[in-house]
Motif scaffolding. Structure first.
Motif, mmCIF file in Angstrom:
data_model
loop_
_atom_site.group_PDB
_atom_site.id
_atom_site.type_symbol
_atom_site.label_atom_id
_atom_site.label_comp_id
_atom_site.label_asym_id
_atom_site.label_seq_id
_atom_site.Cartn_x
_atom_site.Cartn_y
_atom_site.Cartn_z
ATOM 1 N N PRO A 174 43.771 -27.381 -28.604
ATOM 2 C CA PRO A 174 43.278 -28.127 -27.444
ATOM 3 C C PRO A 174 41.755 -28.284 -27.485
ATOM 4 O O PRO A 174 41.049 -27.375 -27.925
ATOM 5 N N CYS A 204 48.535 -20.905 -19.311
ATOM 6 C CA CYS A 204 48.466 -20.619 -20.754
ATOM 7 C C CYS A 204 49.270 -19.366 -21.104
ATOM 8 O O CYS A 204 48.950 -18.261 -20.667
ATOM 9 N N PRO A 205 50.326 -19.495 -21.906
ATOM 10 C CA PRO A 205 51.174 -18.336 -22.218
ATOM 11 C C PRO A 205 50.459 -17.307 -23.089
ATOM 12 O O PRO A 205 50.923 -16.189 -23.210
ATOM 13 N N ASP A 206 49.359 -17.714 -23.696
ATOM 14 C CA ASP A 206 48.688 -16.781 -24.586
ATOM 15 C C ASP A 206 47.393 -16.217 -24.021
ATOM 16 O O ASP A 206 46.628 -15.576 -24.742
ATOM 17 N N CYS A 249 44.617 -17.251 -23.207
ATOM 18 C CA CYS A 249 43.418 -17.476 -24.012
ATOM 19 C C CYS A 249 42.536 -18.585 -23.456
ATOM 20 O O CYS A 249 41.754 -19.170 -24.200
ATOM 21 N N ILE A 250 42.679 -18.893 -22.165
ATOM 22 C CA ILE A 250 41.708 -19.791 -21.546
ATOM 23 C C ILE A 250 41.052 -19.034 -20.394
ATOM 24 O O ILE A 250 41.718 -18.301 -19.664
ATOM 25 N N CYS A 277 44.896 -18.950 -29.408
ATOM 26 C CA CYS A 277 45.603 -20.183 -29.013
ATOM 27 C C CYS A 277 46.647 -20.562 -30.052
ATOM 28 O O CYS A 277 46.351 -20.691 -31.237
ATOM 29 N N LYS A 278 47.901 -20.738 -29.585
ATOM 30 C CA LYS A 278 48.983 -21.110 -30.505
ATOM 31 C C LYS A 278 49.223 -22.613 -30.522
ATOM 32 O O LYS A 278 50.182 -23.089 -31.125
ATOM 33 N N GLY A 279 48.401 -23.323 -29.793
ATOM 34 C CA GLY A 279 48.486 -24.785 -29.833
ATOM 35 C C GLY A 279 49.741 -25.352 -29.201
ATOM 36 O O GLY A 279 50.225 -26.408 -29.598
ATOM 37 N N CYS A 280 50.255 -24.667 -28.179
ATOM 38 C CA CYS A 280 51.517 -25.118 -27.591
ATOM 39 C C CYS A 280 51.357 -26.404 -26.781
ATOM 40 O O CYS A 280 52.309 -27.139 -26.570
ATOM 41 N N GLY A 281 50.156 -26.660 -26.319
ATOM 42 C CA GLY A 281 49.923 -27.896 -25.564
ATOM 43 C C GLY A 281 50.198 -27.785 -24.075
ATOM 44 O O GLY A 281 49.994 -28.748 -23.334
ATOM 45 N N THR A 282 50.652 -26.645 -23.642
ATOM 46 C CA THR A 282 50.941 -26.481 -22.213
ATOM 47 C C THR A 282 49.734 -26.817 -21.346
ATOM 48 O O THR A 282 49.847 -27.522 -20.346
ATOM 49 N N CYS A 283 48.584 -26.343 -21.759
ATOM 50 C CA CYS A 283 47.383 -26.570 -20.953
ATOM 51 C C CYS A 283 47.122 -28.065 -20.790
ATOM 52 O O CYS A 283 46.782 -28.537 -19.707
HETATM 53 S S1 SF4 Z 1 47.483 -24.854 -26.411
HETATM 54 FE FE1 SF4 Z 1 48.804 -23.322 -25.450
HETATM 55 S S2 SF4 Z 1 48.035 -21.368 -26.251
HETATM 56 FE FE2 SF4 Z 1 46.437 -22.899 -26.635
HETATM 57 S S3 SF4 Z 1 45.117 -22.770 -24.882
HETATM 58 FE FE3 SF4 Z 1 46.592 -24.375 -24.438
HETATM 59 S S4 SF4 Z 1 48.217 -23.341 -23.317
HETATM 60 FE FE4 SF4 Z 1 47.004 -21.739 -24.297
#
Ligand code: SF4
Ligand code: SF4
Lengths: 391, 98, 290
Positions: free
Chosen positions: B27, B44-46, B48-49, B73-79
């Motif tokens: 992100p 953010c599940p990790d 890390c924000i 950040c695992k790059g899930c895109g949730t944010c």
């Molecule tokens: S992409 Fe996922 S893990 Fe990375 S900052 Fe966004 S929510 Fe968190």
């Protein structure tokens, strides 16, 4: 104070003097009266700050004690038979987590068929779990053992659960004179539990982590080695008890008249009294017979046994349980203890599911071995002729 | 090797594990769009924000914007999905660009 | 100290860490008992713990009882002020294998917040059906085939089961609304006694959902009334999350691989109708339509 009491009361009273923090149990015959007596003490306000919890099953009871023990509480339960094997998943777990939960086992057979009567099949099924096991011969011994069990289990070099095994009905329900301990003496002998590590928000550790192949083996080896280490600690505690109580129950084993014996006879639990008496009689008749009472079963006192039977040619192990497809459990350990010696081992299995073990049977069983009328190996005594049909 | 009694673990040792290389995307915070609402932080599940101060706004109030710790950040895109202000866009990592 | 940390092993986009951190935000430092399952595996490897609170995992089916033991010990040792006791257990650990221990915990009235992380199957071991798997779901033990359209029976009604045990606080929540989870966890702790909070949590791998779709999918579960968010205090329904313009269940189903077969299977229509009926009944029972 000498008093004629029943076995379950001798246990309950002694447990009370150990000042446990959390007691949790589920009723099962013939154990129930132990926790019923404790429940009465709790109802009477005699257990101090102890929490007494009625669980929804033995599985739940053991699980509750895992949580309580990890939080730093001195923990106790009593069970047997189906209840013990229902607990088994949790008890294996508790041993691996190094939680010093103390249990009294009112030894009872396992189903099927259902039987509420005594043998040692239930505790033998827990043999490999990492739980210290010792067997008592009478109600004074079980009364004396409870404080010792906490002291052994909670020793920082041990940190393993411990089972004190007493024969169901034969001891639990028997009236015997017991010299009841007093609080001052138990307090002196058994300090409060001092957990080496505990769950607390002040130092938030993670308990019950899982291990990958990179460390699992070391943790299991650590349990094995703690069990090995406990041998010495158990002996020390037995000795200390003899000094403070004036009652010396012996070490891991008690060997009588074995030095010059041709035949050594072994037994565990309530059968000890009878077998000892028969061996004495045979001695009186000039037979070179010795007797060994096995007190500690896990860790197994292999060296002590090997030493005690050094001069004999035959061993008889009165077995109270089976290992289907092999020799009976105690025999397996005895054989491995003496594997370097040319000694024949005879394993009469007696008294399963409460079958009576009369004096005559014990005597003739030993005589047959002395007179070379028996074959070494596992065989049944007191068994009726039977034929298996479909219905 | 040292092992603990009963496999007790110390707290938060997971922080040693840098999961930032798991994803194929990452992100990017578009600071001028970020309102500092903290939605991405709570989702953010990790974990890390975080919101960090970046000076003051026109009214002199402390202005906070989202900042990603790429170590985890695992790059899930949730944010990027939960942000209501189009302040996070996902980019493909150099390594995975076609 | 952080109560739950980065570096855990959850799949990208997993709902579980969202649920966990949101609960802990509400409870503050507490004692956690965790059942075997996804959360345990992603957070409690030896030497890699993600926990900043005292945590214990014993076995699969006993976390409610282990928590009861913690609570009893804190009482006996005069340490209750150290923090509340919280359970995290999956749907299978709660509704199936651990329901005996949970019932005992409710029944004895332990002061514990029990959180069921409901990702609707045994996801840790590869998406096998549990008592909380919804009908029509294609799991590895209820696969769709020529005859069967996936799981047959409805979700076990754990809310009613908790209420029947007179749990003092019973609520459902969703990872779609983390702040609501935090509020509910906080609210729950205002009650002394057993509390039950069931959190709908997306499993991106098991459900077959793109990581970015996890939160939208979770929202749709609520907006279709398939996953009603309700709150009971002392047995009384006190709050529900109202739904504006309730959506048809298809909108929720079509985004997930586990329901994809329903749009082709001969019995698919029937199952979708059944799911719509469940949603309609939820809406009616809880008065969800705004
Ligand atoms: S992409 Fe996922 S893990 Fe990375 S900052 Fe966004 S929510 Fe968190
Ligand atoms: S990036 Fe978006 S969600 Fe995150 S704080 Fe800024 S505006 Fe809010």
């Amino acid at each position: 104070m000498m008093k004629v009491v029943r076995g379950f009361y001798a246990v309950a009273y002694s447990v009370k003097l150990c000042r446990p923090d959390v007691i949790c149990a589920y009723p099962i015959t013939p154990q129930s009266e132990i926790v019923e007596n404790i429940a009465q003490m709790y109802a009477n306000g005699e257990l101090g700050n102890c929490e007494y919890i009625t669980a929804e099953s033995e599985f739940g009871a053991a699980s509750i004690l895992v949580g309580a023990s990890a939080t730093g509480a001195r923990t106790y339960t009593a069970t047997c038979s189906q209840g013990l094997i229902l607990m088994s998943e949790v008890l294996w777990n508790a041993a691996g987590m190094r939680l010093p939960i103390v249990l009294t086992i009112a030894n009872r057979s396992l189903s099927a068929p259902l039987s509420i009567w005594n043998d040692h099949q239930d505790s033998m099924a827990m043999r490999d779990a990492g739980i210290i096991q010792m067997y008592v011969e009478n109600n004074q011994e079980v009364h004396d053992m409870m404080p010792q069990a906490f002291k052994i289990a909670e020793n920082h070099k041990v940190m393993l659960p411990m089972m004190v095994c007493m024969d169901g009905y034969k001891l639990t329900h028997a009236y015997e004179p017991v010299d009841l301990l007093n609080q001052e003496m138990v307090d002196e002998f058994l300090p409060p539990y001092d957990p080496p590590v505990k769950m607390t928000t002040k130092d938030p550790y993670t308990f019950g982590s899982y291990a990958t192949p990179a460390s699992y083996m070391e943790f299991r080896a650590a349990v094995y080695n703690a069990m090995e280490r406990s041998k010495k600690i158990i002996e020390d505690v037995y000795k200390e008890w003899a000094e403070v109580s004036g009652r010396n129950w012996g070490g891991h084993i008690v060997a009588e008249n074995c030095e010059d014996a041709d035949v050594c006879v072994m037994a565990m639990g309530s059968l000890v009294g009878l077998v000892r008496e028969v061996v004495k009689e045979l001695r009186g008749e000039g037979k070179k017979v010795g007797f060994i009472k096995i007190r500690t079963f896990r860790p197994f006192p292999a060296e002590e046994i090997a030493k005690a039977v050094d001069n004999c040619q035959k061993i008889i192990v009165f077995e109270r349980s089976l290992s289907m497809g092999s020799d009976a459990p105690v025999t397996l350990d005895v054989k491995s203890a003496i594997h370097k010696k040319a000694i024949d081992v005879y394993s009469p299995v007696v008294g399963l599911g409460g079958r009576d073990v009369p004096h005559k049977l014990v005597k003739s069983t030993i005589e047959e071995v002395i007179e070379n009328k028996a074959k070494p190996g596992t065989y049944f005594k007191g068994l009726k002729d039977y034929e298996e049909v479909i219905v | 090797m040292k092992i603990t009694l009963g496999a007790v673990s110390r707290p938060l040792e997971s922080l040693k594990i840098k999961t930032g290389d798991w994803g194929t995307e990452y992100p990017v915070i578009i600071e001028e769009n970020c309102k500092g609402c903290g939605d991405c932080v709570v989702y953010c599940p990790d974990l890390c924000i975080e919101l960090v101060e970046v000076g003051k706004d026109e009214k002199g109030k402390v202005r906070k914007v989202a900042k990603v710790n790429y170590d985890y950040c695992k790059g899930c895109g949730t944010c990027s999905v939960v942000c209501k202000h189009e302040a996070i866009k996902m980019e493909i990592k150099e390594l995975y660009r076609g | 100290m952080k109560l739950f940390g980065s570096g855990h092993g959850a799949c990208p986009g997993c709902g579980l860490p969202i649920a966990v951190k949101s609960v802990l935000e509400g409870t503050g430092p507490c004692f956690v008992a965790n059942a075997t399952g996804c959360l345990e595996i992603i957070s409690s490897q030896y030497g890699k713990s993600a926990w900043g609170v005292p945590y214990i995992h014993s076995v699969f089916e006993n976390s409610a009882a282990v928590a009861a033991g913690i609570e009893a010990a804190l009482k006996a040792l005069g340490r209750k002020d150290e923090g509340p006791v919280v359970v995290f257990a999956g749907d299978g650990a709660t509704a199936d294998i651990g329901i005996g221990c949970l019932s005992g915990m409710f029944d004895r009235g332990h002061d514990i917040l029990y959180v069921c992380l409901d990702n609707e199957a045994y996801q840790n071991t590869g998406n096998q059906q549990s008592g909380l798997t919804p009908p029509g779901s294609n799991t590895t033990t209820t696969p769709s085939g020529k005859v069967l359209p996936g799981k047959i029976k409805p979700k076990k009604d754990m809310v009613s089961i908790a209420l029947a045990h007179k749990a003092v606080y019973v609520a459902t929540a969703s990872v779609a609304y983390p702040r609501d989870i935090t509020r509910k966890a906080k609210r729950a702790l205002e009650f002394e006694g057993p509390k039950y909070l069931q959190i709908h949590s997306v499993c991106v791998t098991g459900w077959g959902v793109d990581g970015k779709q996890a939160i939208p999918v979770a929202k749709l579960a609520v907006e279709t009334a398939l996953y009603p968010l309700v709150e009971y205090e002392n047995g009384q329904l006190v709050r529900v999350k109202k739904i504006k313009d309730r959506k048809p269940v298809e909108e929720y189903l079509k985004l997930q691989r586990r329901f994809r077969h329903l749009f082709k299977h001969p019995k698919g229509k029937e199952v979708i109708a059944e799911l719509q009926k469940i949603a309609d009944e939820n809406a009616k029972k809880y008065g969800l339509d705004a």
